[in-house]
Design a protein around this motif. Sequence first.
Motif, PDB file in Angstrom:
ATOM      1  N   VAL A 124       0.833  -1.201   0.000  1.00  0.00           N
ATOM      2  CA  VAL A 124       0.000   0.000   0.000  1.00  0.00           C
ATOM      3  C   VAL A 124       0.864   1.246   0.000  1.00  0.00           C
ATOM      4  N   LEU A 125       1.941   1.236   0.775  1.00  0.00           N
ATOM      5  CA  LEU A 125       2.840   2.376   0.777  1.00  0.00           C
ATOM      6  C   LEU A 125       3.477   2.561  -0.591  1.00  0.00           C
ATOM      7  N   LEU A 126       3.830   1.450  -1.234  1.00  0.00           N
ATOM      8  CA  LEU A 126       4.378   1.527  -2.576  1.00  0.00           C
ATOM      9  C   LEU A 126       3.363   2.131  -3.524  1.00  0.00           C
ATOM     10  N   GLU A 127       2.097   1.768  -3.300  1.00  0.00           N
ATOM     11  CA  GLU A 127       1.014   2.348  -4.100  1.00  0.00           C
ATOM     12  C   GLU A 127       1.024   3.865  -3.987  1.00  0.00           C
ATOM     13  N   SER A 128       1.185   4.376  -2.747  1.00  0.00           N
ATOM     14  CA  SER A 128       1.138   5.819  -2.550  1.00  0.00           C
ATOM     15  C   SER A 128       2.350   6.496  -3.154  1.00  0.00           C
ATOM     16  N   GLU A 129       3.478   5.789  -3.197  1.00  0.00           N
ATOM     17  CA  GLU A 129       4.692   6.384  -3.746  1.00  0.00           C
ATOM     18  C   GLU A 129       4.583   6.610  -5.245  1.00  0.00           C
ATOM     19  N   THR A 130       3.614   5.909  -5.906  1.00  0.00           N
ATOM     20  CA  THR A 130       3.472   6.047  -7.347  1.00  0.00           C
ATOM     21  C   THR A 130       2.386   7.018  -7.733  1.00  0.00           C
ATOM     22  N   CYS A 131       1.873   7.792  -6.772  1.00  0.00           N
ATOM     23  CA  CYS A 131       0.713   8.634  -7.067  1.00  0.00           C
ATOM     24  C   CYS A 131       1.011  10.118  -7.013  1.00  0.00           C
ATOM     25  N   GLU A 185      -2.088  -4.607 -16.565  1.00  0.00           N
ATOM     26  CA  GLU A 185      -1.133  -3.613 -16.056  1.00  0.00           C
ATOM     27  C   GLU A 185      -1.519  -3.135 -14.669  1.00  0.00           C
ATOM     28  N   MET A 186      -2.810  -2.901 -14.445  1.00  0.00           N
ATOM     29  CA  MET A 186      -3.264  -2.439 -13.133  1.00  0.00           C
ATOM     30  C   MET A 186      -3.024  -3.500 -12.070  1.00  0.00           C
ATOM     31  N   VAL A 187      -3.257  -4.753 -12.417  1.00  0.00           N
ATOM     32  CA  VAL A 187      -3.053  -5.839 -11.460  1.00  0.00           C
ATOM     33  C   VAL A 187      -1.582  -5.962 -11.094  1.00  0.00           C
ATOM     34  N   LEU A 188      -0.707  -5.785 -12.092  1.00  0.00           N
ATOM     35  CA  LEU A 188       0.728  -5.923 -11.844  1.00  0.00           C
ATOM     36  C   LEU A 188       1.298  -4.763 -11.036  1.00  0.00           C
ATOM     37  N   THR A 189       0.695  -3.579 -11.148  1.00  0.00           N
ATOM     38  CA  THR A 189       1.278  -2.405 -10.500  1.00  0.00           C
ATOM     39  C   THR A 189       0.495  -1.928  -9.279  1.00  0.00           C
ATOM     40  N   SER A 190      -0.711  -2.466  -9.065  1.00  0.00           N
ATOM     41  CA  SER A 190      -1.537  -1.957  -7.979  1.00  0.00           C
ATOM     42  C   SER A 190      -1.983  -3.069  -7.045  1.00  0.00           C
ATOM     43  N   PRO A 191      -1.501  -3.086  -5.805  1.00  0.00           N
ATOM     44  CA  PRO A 191      -1.964  -4.094  -4.838  1.00  0.00           C
ATOM     45  C   PRO A 191      -3.464  -4.031  -4.597  1.00  0.00           C
ATOM     46  N   VAL A 192      -4.036  -2.832  -4.668  1.00  0.00           N
ATOM     47  CA  VAL A 192      -5.469  -2.673  -4.416  1.00  0.00           C
ATOM     48  C   VAL A 192      -6.278  -3.383  -5.503  1.00  0.00           C
ATOM     49  N   GLY A 250      -3.567   6.712  -7.731  1.00  0.00           N
ATOM     50  CA  GLY A 250      -3.995   5.766  -6.710  1.00  0.00           C
ATOM     51  C   GLY A 250      -5.494   5.819  -6.483  1.00  0.00           C
ATOM     52  N   SER A 251      -6.087   7.003  -6.581  1.00  0.00           N
ATOM     53  CA  SER A 251      -7.537   7.144  -6.386  1.00  0.00           C
ATOM     54  C   SER A 251      -8.311   6.415  -7.473  1.00  0.00           C
ATOM     55  N   VAL A 252      -7.812   6.493  -8.704  1.00  0.00           N
ATOM     56  CA  VAL A 252      -8.465   5.779  -9.804  1.00  0.00           C
ATOM     57  C   VAL A 252      -8.405   4.275  -9.557  1.00  0.00           C
ATOM     58  N   ARG A 253      -7.274   3.795  -9.067  1.00  0.00           N
ATOM     59  CA  ARG A 253      -7.151   2.363  -8.782  1.00  0.00           C
ATOM     60  C   ARG A 253      -8.096   1.944  -7.670  1.00  0.00           C
ATOM     61  N   VAL A 254      -8.223   2.781  -6.651  1.00  0.00           N
ATOM     62  CA  VAL A 254      -9.141   2.465  -5.557  1.00  0.00           C
ATOM     63  C   VAL A 254     -10.581   2.444  -6.067  1.00  0.00           C
ATOM     64  N   LEU A 255     -10.936   3.424  -6.912  1.00  0.00           N
ATOM     65  CA  LEU A 255     -12.285   3.454  -7.481  1.00  0.00           C
ATOM     66  C   LEU A 255     -12.565   2.180  -8.271  1.00  0.00           C
ATOM     67  N   ALA A 256     -11.596   1.763  -9.088  1.00  0.00           N
ATOM     68  CA  ALA A 256     -11.771   0.530  -9.862  1.00  0.00           C
ATOM     69  C   ALA A 256     -11.939  -0.671  -8.939  1.00  0.00           C
ATOM     70  N   SER A 257     -11.200  -0.681  -7.839  1.00  0.00           N
ATOM     71  CA  SER A 257     -11.270  -1.799  -6.897  1.00  0.00           C
ATOM     72  C   SER A 257     -12.612  -1.842  -6.175  1.00  0.00           C
ATOM     73  N   SER A 336     -14.821   2.241 -14.863  1.00  0.00           N
ATOM     74  CA  SER A 336     -15.394   2.346 -13.522  1.00  0.00           C
ATOM     75  C   SER A 336     -16.447   3.437 -13.440  1.00  0.00           C
ATOM     76  N   ALA A 337     -16.234   4.563 -14.129  1.00  0.00           N
ATOM     77  CA  ALA A 337     -17.214   5.646 -14.115  1.00  0.00           C
ATOM     78  C   ALA A 337     -18.521   5.196 -14.754  1.00  0.00           C
ATOM     79  N   ALA A 338     -18.443   4.398 -15.823  1.00  0.00           N
ATOM     80  CA  ALA A 338     -19.660   3.889 -16.460  1.00  0.00           C
ATOM     81  C   ALA A 338     -20.433   2.989 -15.501  1.00  0.00           C
ATOM     82  N   LEU A 339     -19.734   2.098 -14.809  1.00  0.00           N
ATOM     83  CA  LEU A 339     -20.396   1.224 -13.837  1.00  0.00           C
ATOM     84  C   LEU A 339     -20.998   2.036 -12.694  1.00  0.00           C
TER      85      LEU A 339
END
Length: 592
Positions: A124-131, A185-192, A250-257, A336-339
Amino acid sequence: MEVHAFYGTQNNVRSFSGCWTCRLRRKKCDEKHPVCGTCTTLEITCHYSYDKPEWMDGGKRQEQMAERLKREVKEKARWRRGERPVQLPEEPADHDTPKTLPERRRENAAAARRDGTPGTREDVLLESETCGAGCKSARKDTREHTEVGPSDALLLTFYIEQVLPFLFPFYRPSLLQGGKSWILEMVLTSPVVRQATLCQSSYFFALAQTTGCYVPCNKVLGQTQDAFEVLRRALEVMRGPGDISDHIYGSVRVLASIMQVQRFELAVLSFENCQTHLNAALALFKQLLGTVDGAEPGRSGIDFNTLMTRLGPSSWIANSLNINVPSAEQSALGFSAALLIFDDIVASTSRQEPPKLYDMLDSLLGDEDGLDAPIDLEAVIGCQNLVLLQIAKIASLDSWKQHCKRAGTLDHLELERNADVIENTLRTRLMYLDEQSTTPQEKEENLLDIFAESYCFKAHAHARQNSLVTRVWAHAALIYLSVVRYGWQPNMAVVRNSVDGIIEALTSQITSPALLRSMAWPFCVAGCMATSAQEDQLRVLVNTLQPPSVFGTVHKARDIMESVWKKRDAPDSENIDFAACFKSQGDLVLLV
């Protein structure tokens, strides 16, 4: 309200046995997920899984792991004390080179993933470092340090090839625009995103392995709670210094999750968290649009396009091939916005109030033809923007009517005028769709078709089925409008014609019975108005969709219909409405 408030106090996370690291070290474990407090304090790998690891064999492999953990505890003790290993210039020892904190986090995260841990605090911290600033280079660096084990690779393949097409049969993004590669790509780079995706895939894979008979409930709940925990930790990072502008990726990834977890829980007939997920996603989406300078509801479409521009383009394609395709975050946000908009509209029919995003819908969904609309609902859920926009307007009209009735100020002429506009729009669209249905159906494109000049200009490869889905939703909207306008009158001609049209489409025109799960709401609306002679016909449609844990919303729709049928001859049957029907099942029932 900030989005973290919806997940910040999750108290329904189940407690399981301690982690295998503490059990092997014979230490007390506080059983926190996904990393226990003991391992966090020692900065060692926390081996958390629901199945006993292969190395826990009571023999040589277990002894080797115990020795490995002892060495790791000692090594991390030096780091905690601030010590650094001595390195002589003439004898460089690469394996002893001091590592930065981010490097150690990445190593720990990779080790945890190899051992089946669903995600760690380091993830999760790594996630924040990429945002924040320098996000593109940081994401590239993250990709280089991400490892996926054989089991995860199998589950990811299963998700992309089987689960995603089943859950979203109308989602077929062009291969020339990246297709569905953004998910990988999202799965490989985002733990969320990874945890939310693997959660779904492992469940459906287990269901397929057991021929749909039974999947252990504790594992299903455990997977869901792991996803909850990773979401909560990611939101804690976003709540830190700065605002959401510092965490757009990171917010977009959380929204998708959130949307992924939402769909997973609905599939397993779990509706109790529907409102929590929806509220969190709505709050996060509004905050994302609010990061655009000068953002306001009247220009939400412009704000959305501006936000999309900030998230792209995809650097790895642009740099190597000089081709501009959407970035993973751009594709994730569009999907995600469509859903989210779809869920918000359907939920509004249960709440008997306008959708939470109502003021933004005209700007986000475009004009009557949906041309140049920032968000294309048809590309994701199969129903055209115009029809779902009318359902949102009916929900708003219903809310206005109820408010005026309570205040004693209902203007029936105003109600009729607004209803006429909506009805005329729906009927015009139905006439257009009926004309389209007579044209030849397009064939499925193959590899050679991709290079044909006409490929890039094909709006949809399965236009005929999309047209069918949109017609079903339009007929259901007319039934919904009739109840708001005239009350519960099942025998009205407009109601009977639309009910018959929906049943005809679902029984004889749909290409696969499984597509019914994408039309659970209109199916339920038509079913509530069905005659006694049509009941068995509708039951057969549902009973063929097994197991219920895969077609949860359709079976829930049948439960609602059965409840309405039992009250058909009740003295007060004319006083009910669709909001009352949907609320009869307790929690918010999201028929999506």
